[in-house]
Enzyme design. Structure first.
Site, PDB file in Angstrom:
ATOM      1  N   HIS A  80       3.622   1.981  11.555  1.00 15.09           N
ATOM      2  CA  HIS A  80       2.497   1.745  12.471  1.00 15.09           C
ATOM      3  C   HIS A  80       2.229   2.906  13.409  1.00 15.09           C
ATOM      4  O   HIS A  80       1.197   2.958  14.055  1.00 15.09           O
ATOM      5  CB  HIS A  80       2.773   0.499  13.328  1.00 15.09           C
ATOM      6  N   GLU A  95       0.278  -0.386  16.316  1.00 18.42           N
ATOM      7  CA  GLU A  95      -0.571   0.761  15.962  1.00 18.42           C
ATOM      8  C   GLU A  95      -1.479   1.154  17.134  1.00 18.42           C
ATOM      9  O   GLU A  95      -1.692   2.341  17.410  1.00 18.42           O
ATOM     10  CB  GLU A  95      -1.418   0.441  14.718  1.00 18.42           C
ATOM     11  N   HIS A 152       5.500  -4.909   8.675  1.00 19.77           N
ATOM     12  CA  HIS A 152       5.522  -6.281   9.192  1.00 19.77           C
ATOM     13  C   HIS A 152       5.798  -7.280   8.073  1.00 19.77           C
ATOM     14  O   HIS A 152       4.895  -7.985   7.614  1.00 19.77           O
ATOM     15  CB  HIS A 152       4.207  -6.599   9.908  1.00 19.77           C
ATOM     16  N   CYS A 174       0.861  -1.187   0.000  1.00 19.33           N
ATOM     17  CA  CYS A 174       0.000   0.000   0.000  1.00 19.33           C
ATOM     18  C   CYS A 174       0.899   1.239   0.000  1.00 19.33           C
ATOM     19  O   CYS A 174       2.125   1.130   0.140  1.00 19.33           O
ATOM     20  CB  CYS A 174      -0.849  -0.005   1.260  1.00 19.33           C
ATOM     21  N   SER A 208      -1.316  -7.546  10.697  1.00 21.61           N
ATOM     22  CA  SER A 208      -2.750  -7.565  11.021  1.00 21.61           C
ATOM     23  C   SER A 208      -3.599  -7.641   9.757  1.00 21.61           C
ATOM     24  O   SER A 208      -4.525  -8.448   9.659  1.00 21.61           O
ATOM     25  CB  SER A 208      -3.089  -6.301  11.822  1.00 21.61           C
ATOM     26  N   HIS A 252      -0.975  -4.629  19.454  1.00 20.26           N
ATOM     27  CA  HIS A 252      -0.474  -4.270  18.120  1.00 20.26           C
ATOM     28  C   HIS A 252       0.189  -2.889  18.216  1.00 20.26           C
ATOM     29  O   HIS A 252      -0.322  -1.988  18.884  1.00 20.26           O
ATOM     30  CB  HIS A 252      -1.635  -4.242  17.113  1.00 20.26           C
TER      31      HIS A 252
HETATM   32  S1  SF4 Z   1      -2.827   2.431   7.309  1.00 27.42           S
HETATM   33 FE1  SF4 Z   1      -1.394   0.712   7.137  1.00 27.42          FE
HETATM   34  S2  SF4 Z   1      -2.290  -0.641   5.578  1.00 27.42           S
HETATM   35 FE2  SF4 Z   1      -3.329   1.354   5.423  1.00 27.42          FE
HETATM   36  S3  SF4 Z   1      -2.213   2.523   3.855  1.00 27.42           S
HETATM   37 FE3  SF4 Z   1      -1.291   3.038   5.834  1.00 27.42          FE
HETATM   38  S4  SF4 Z   1       0.397   1.571   6.102  1.00 27.42           S
HETATM   39 FE4  SF4 Z   1      -0.946   0.784   4.494  1.00 27.42          FE
END
Ligand code: SF4
Length: 321
Positions: free
Chosen positions: A82, A134, A48, A19, A232, A132
């Site tokens: 995160h 985050e 991760h 992403c 996750s 986690h």
């Molecule tokens: S929140 Fe996490 S999964 Fe979503 S775009 Fe950002 S890094 Fe990627």
């Protein structure tokens, strides 16, 4: 000899893999290595994925879990995608460390939402997974006792919140869409005045990858999600496939991890990849199937993605100077 091999149709979920937040975080480490040279310290796995981490280690990144493992240094110290509790940049400042924050902007958005609710006197309910990074980072934006973590719909019934000042919720960005919808509905039923985000906190990448798996899972005999066990969003993809009726649905890091006994008589296989899984690992797994089956590969695309996040400002400015 393909004539001897059983036929296997592979449906590749799209979008899959990296992403925009993961691309930015990895680029941040690579750029820092290029501009400042090794070592570049990284607090927690930048994303991760073991393969990504090992590659960056080979280029001179040094991964630590906490700042106190970083020696007195002028080298950059990068915070992972995160996000981190406010105490982390504060501790870096006290130690005069050169901190670069690679927190995904969509995680930062949740941090800012939580702060606004707090400033407006609301108690905050965070929907997420305990432990986690985050969740630790989001809870760490605000003083102890001002955020209550809930993990499942059952937690709504027993949720005890302060009686005054209003209530708000935010969520982790990588949750199951369906589970979270259920939890939010339960919150709204019990607390009709609860305030939520204008735009969902579950990010576009999590949403799109789950939607693609939902479309592919009913069409295949088995599903492989490429990703790490501590990712996750990858874990959620595996669950989504399973709930869509696809078994086996397995999370696999590398081709070497494939348990071939699970895939004997299948004729159609779905492949998805979590937001921190590089495409090279998807290709490696396709190659492993090609060695045993006469494969055809078709991409099933359910969304276009064009999200891009610029590098953290320090790195942008350093690259220009
Ligand atoms: S929140 Fe996490 S999964 Fe979503 S775009 Fe950002 S890094 Fe990627």
């Amino acid at each position: 000899m393909s004539a001897d091999k059983p036929a296997l149709s592979i449906l590749l979920c799209s979008p899959r893999g990296f992403c925009a937040g993961v691309v930015r975080a990895i680029d941040a480490v690579e750029q820092a290595l290029k501009i400042y040279g090794p070592p570049v310290y990284v607090r927690h796995e930048i994303v991760h994925n073991k393969y990504v981490v090992e590659n960056l280690k080979a280029k001179g990144a040094v991964f630590v879990e906490e700042l106190d493992e970083v020696p007195a240094t002028q080298a950059p110290v990068i915070f992972s995608a995160h996000g981190v509790a406010k105490s982390v940049p504060a501790a870096a400042k006290v130690r005069n460390l050169f901190a670069i924050d690679a927190t995904c902007p969509l995680v930062t958005k949740v941090h800012r939402e939580a702060e606004i609710h707090f400033k407006r006197g609301r108690h905050i309910v965070l929907v997420g997974h305990r432990g986690h990074p985050e969740v630790i980072g989001t809870m760490g934006q605000l003083p102890d006792g001002t955020v209550t973590l809930i993990e499942a719909v059952g937690d709504v019934t027993t949720l005890a919140v302060p009686g005054e000042g209003g209530l708000a919720y935010v969520t982790q960005t990588t949750l199951s869409l369906d589970d979270t919808r259920e939890i939010v509905e339960a919150l709204k039923t019990r607390f009709p005045d609860i305030v939520g985000p204008h735009k969902e906190d579950i990010c576009y990448a999590t949403t799109n990858r789950q939607e693609a798996v939902k479309v592919v899972a009913p069409q295949v005999d088995a599903m492989i999600v490429v990703g790490s066990p501590n990712s996750s969003n990858s874990q959620r993809l595996r669950e989504v496939a399973e709930r869509a009726g696809c078994t086996p649905a397995v999370l696999i890091q590398r081709a070497a991890d494939i348990d071939w006994s699970l895939f004997g008589a299948i004729s159609a296989l779905g492949i998805a990849a979590g937001a921190s899984a590089p495409e090279v690992l998807v290709e490696e797994i396709i190659d492993a199937f090609a060695a045993r089956y006469a494969i055809t590969v078709e991409t099933v695309s359910t969304a276009d993605e064009s999200v891009f996040f610029p590098l953290p400002r320090d790195l942008r400015e350093a690259a220009l100077s």
